[in-house]
Scaffold this motif. Structure first.
Motif, PDB file in Angstrom:
ATOM      1  N   ASP A  11      47.617  33.582  39.039  1.00  0.00           N
ATOM      2  CA  ASP A  11      48.470  33.531  40.237  1.00  0.00           C
ATOM      3  C   ASP A  11      49.948  33.626  39.885  1.00  0.00           C
ATOM      4  OD1 ASP A  11      46.386  33.314  42.088  1.00  0.00           O
ATOM      5  OD2 ASP A  11      46.225  31.158  41.752  1.00  0.00           O
ATOM      6  N   ASN A  12      50.249  33.952  38.628  1.00  0.00           N
ATOM      7  CA  ASN A  12      51.643  34.062  38.217  1.00  0.00           C
ATOM      8  C   ASN A  12      52.329  35.182  38.999  1.00  0.00           C
ATOM      9  OD1 ASN A  12      51.028  32.083  36.405  1.00  0.00           O
ATOM     10  ND2 ASN A  12      50.999  33.422  34.617  1.00  0.00           N
ATOM     11  N   SER A  13      53.628  35.051  39.198  1.00  0.00           N
ATOM     12  CA  SER A  13      54.396  36.020  39.970  1.00  0.00           C
ATOM     13  C   SER A  13      54.678  37.289  39.167  1.00  0.00           C
ATOM     14  CB  SER A  13      55.722  35.386  40.403  1.00  0.00           C
ATOM     15  OG  SER A  13      56.618  36.385  40.836  1.00  0.00           O
ATOM     16  N   VAL A  14      54.288  38.428  39.742  1.00  0.00           N
ATOM     17  CA  VAL A  14      54.569  39.726  39.124  1.00  0.00           C
ATOM     18  C   VAL A  14      56.082  39.947  39.052  1.00  0.00           C
ATOM     19  CG1 VAL A  14      54.340  42.232  39.443  1.00  0.00           C
ATOM     20  CG2 VAL A  14      52.355  40.734  39.805  1.00  0.00           C
ATOM     21  N   ALA A  45      49.681  44.054  43.442  1.00  0.00           N
ATOM     22  CA  ALA A  45      49.786  43.804  42.004  1.00  0.00           C
ATOM     23  C   ALA A  45      49.460  42.344  41.704  1.00  0.00           C
ATOM     24  CB  ALA A  45      51.200  44.116  41.531  1.00  0.00           C
ATOM     25  N   LYS A  46      48.703  42.126  40.630  1.00  0.00           N
ATOM     26  CA  LYS A  46      48.360  40.778  40.177  1.00  0.00           C
ATOM     27  C   LYS A  46      48.613  40.699  38.681  1.00  0.00           C
ATOM     28  CE  LYS A  46      46.082  39.125  43.878  1.00  0.00           C
ATOM     29  NZ  LYS A  46      46.382  37.896  44.528  1.00  0.00           N
ATOM     30  N   MET A  47      48.996  39.539  38.221  1.00  0.00           N
ATOM     31  CA  MET A  47      49.134  39.326  36.779  1.00  0.00           C
ATOM     32  C   MET A  47      47.743  39.096  36.185  1.00  0.00           C
ATOM     33  SD  MET A  47      52.281  39.713  35.935  1.00  0.00           S
ATOM     34  CE  MET A  47      52.028  39.299  34.207  1.00  0.00           C
ATOM     35  N   TRP A  48      47.502  39.740  35.052  1.00  0.00           N
ATOM     36  CA  TRP A  48      46.272  39.545  34.277  1.00  0.00           C
ATOM     37  C   TRP A  48      46.719  39.044  32.910  1.00  0.00           C
ATOM     38  CZ3 TRP A  48      41.055  40.611  35.544  1.00  0.00           C
ATOM     39  CH2 TRP A  48      40.870  41.058  36.853  1.00  0.00           C
ATOM     40  N   GLY A  49      46.373  37.822  32.601  1.00  0.00           N
ATOM     41  CA  GLY A  49      46.870  37.233  31.374  1.00  0.00           C
ATOM     42  C   GLY A  49      48.382  37.090  31.486  1.00  0.00           C
ATOM     43  N   PRO A  50      49.055  36.910  30.355  1.00  0.00           N
ATOM     44  CA  PRO A  50      50.498  36.668  30.419  1.00  0.00           C
ATOM     45  C   PRO A  50      51.353  37.917  30.615  1.00  0.00           C
ATOM     46  CG  PRO A  50      49.747  36.561  28.153  1.00  0.00           C
ATOM     47  CD  PRO A  50      48.521  36.744  29.003  1.00  0.00           C
ATOM     48  N   GLY A  54      48.065  44.192  36.878  1.00  0.00           N
ATOM     49  CA  GLY A  54      46.858  44.940  37.223  1.00  0.00           C
ATOM     50  C   GLY A  54      46.727  45.169  38.717  1.00  0.00           C
ATOM     51  N   PHE A  55      45.925  46.178  39.052  1.00  0.00           N
ATOM     52  CA  PHE A  55      45.717  46.577  40.443  1.00  0.00           C
ATOM     53  C   PHE A  55      44.227  46.729  40.699  1.00  0.00           C
ATOM     54  CE2 PHE A  55      49.787  47.769  38.938  1.00  0.00           C
ATOM     55  CZ  PHE A  55      50.646  47.501  39.987  1.00  0.00           C
ATOM     56  N   GLY A  56      43.729  46.043  41.722  1.00  0.00           N
ATOM     57  CA  GLY A  56      42.310  46.063  42.008  1.00  0.00           C
ATOM     58  C   GLY A  56      41.558  45.373  40.885  1.00  0.00           C
ATOM     59  N   LYS A  57      40.244  45.280  41.026  1.00  0.00           N
ATOM     60  CA  LYS A  57      39.448  44.760  39.918  1.00  0.00           C
ATOM     61  C   LYS A  57      38.015  45.217  40.053  1.00  0.00           C
ATOM     62  CE  LYS A  57      38.379  40.045  41.443  1.00  0.00           C
ATOM     63  NZ  LYS A  57      38.637  38.634  41.158  1.00  0.00           N
ATOM     64  N   TYR A  58      37.337  45.202  38.937  1.00  0.00           N
ATOM     65  CA  TYR A  58      35.918  45.536  38.925  1.00  0.00           C
ATOM     66  C   TYR A  58      35.212  44.567  37.997  1.00  0.00           C
ATOM     67  CZ  TYR A  58      36.665  47.858  34.401  1.00  0.00           C
ATOM     68  OH  TYR A  58      36.966  48.118  33.088  1.00  0.00           O
ATOM     69  N   HIS A  59      33.911  44.432  38.234  1.00  0.00           N
ATOM     70  CA  HIS A  59      33.093  43.566  37.389  1.00  0.00           C
ATOM     71  C   HIS A  59      32.234  44.480  36.521  1.00  0.00           C
ATOM     72  CE1 HIS A  59      31.135  39.827  36.254  1.00  0.00           C
ATOM     73  NE2 HIS A  59      30.010  40.514  36.245  1.00  0.00           N
ATOM     74  N   TYR A  60      32.340  44.309  35.204  1.00  0.00           N
ATOM     75  CA  TYR A  60      31.549  45.131  34.293  1.00  0.00           C
ATOM     76  C   TYR A  60      30.484  44.276  33.625  1.00  0.00           C
ATOM     77  CZ  TYR A  60      34.562  42.988  30.772  1.00  0.00           C
ATOM     78  OH  TYR A  60      35.226  42.082  30.003  1.00  0.00           O
ATOM     79  N   LYS A  61      29.412  44.947  33.250  1.00  0.00           N
ATOM     80  CA  LYS A  61      28.344  44.286  32.503  1.00  0.00           C
ATOM     81  C   LYS A  61      27.810  45.300  31.502  1.00  0.00           C
ATOM     82  CE  LYS A  61      24.393  41.307  33.005  1.00  0.00           C
ATOM     83  NZ  LYS A  61      23.618  40.501  33.941  1.00  0.00           N
ATOM     84  N   VAL A  73      43.259  49.521  37.161  1.00  0.00           N
ATOM     85  CA  VAL A  73      44.365  50.158  36.430  1.00  0.00           C
ATOM     86  C   VAL A  73      45.465  49.110  36.271  1.00  0.00           C
ATOM     87  CG1 VAL A  73      43.989  52.571  37.143  1.00  0.00           C
ATOM     88  CG2 VAL A  73      45.357  51.062  38.597  1.00  0.00           C
ATOM     89  N   GLY A  74      46.402  49.398  35.374  1.00  0.00           N
ATOM     90  CA  GLY A  74      47.509  48.466  35.215  1.00  0.00           C
ATOM     91  C   GLY A  74      48.515  48.965  34.206  1.00  0.00           C
TER      92      GLY A  74
END
Length: 140
Positions: A11-14, A45-50, A54-61, A73-74
């Motif tokens: 939830d960090n600020s971009v 836009a969302k922060m991923w890690g520090p 990143g934009f959007g998200k997907y779940h991979y397996k 993407v990011g």
């Protein structure tokens, strides 16, 4: 033993993150990339890690059973250059990169020094191609 992902959505600020970038030119380019990625993907836009925006998200397996979430993407304004994150494994990526402008490629990243070095229209195509490729590969 479960593998703990280092790069998780936070939830960090971009904006605060971009403001913390030391070089004014790199900060301006980061805002330009933020606009391009936001406009092209339609995702917030969302922060991923520090340090990854990143934009959007997907779940991979994977077949190994390893699974997790990642941005579609990011980008990240690293000290040396920008890292751009697109899907790998799509043959269209290589063709687009030939038209992209001055860049280097790593295993999963495309590196650029500044936005002025690249063709922004091709960047938008790379973003769209990556999003659709991953959505097809990992449907919700």
């Amino acid at each position: 033993m479960t593998y703990e992902l280092k790069t998780k959505e936070t939830d960090n600020s971009v904006i605060e993150f971009i403001e913390s970038v030391e070089s004014p030119r790199k900060r301006d380019d980061a805002y330009q990339l933020l606009d391009i990625f936001t406009e092209t993907t339609g995702y917030e836009a969302k922060m991923w890690g520090p340090s990854i925006i990143g934009f959007g998200k997907y779940h991979y397996k994977y077949k190994s059973g390893h699974e997790g979430d990642a941005p579609l993407v990011g980008f990240s304004p690293r000290k040396a250059r920008f890292s751009l994150y697109f899907a790998t494994g799509d043959s269209k990526r290589e063709a687009l990169l030939k038209e992209f402008g001055k860049h280097k490629t790593g295993k999963a990243c495309v590196y650029i020094n500044k936005v002025a070095d690249i063709n922004v229209d091709i960047l938008k195509e790379l973003i769209n191609q990556s999003v659709s490729f991953l959505k097809n590969l990992y449907p919700e």
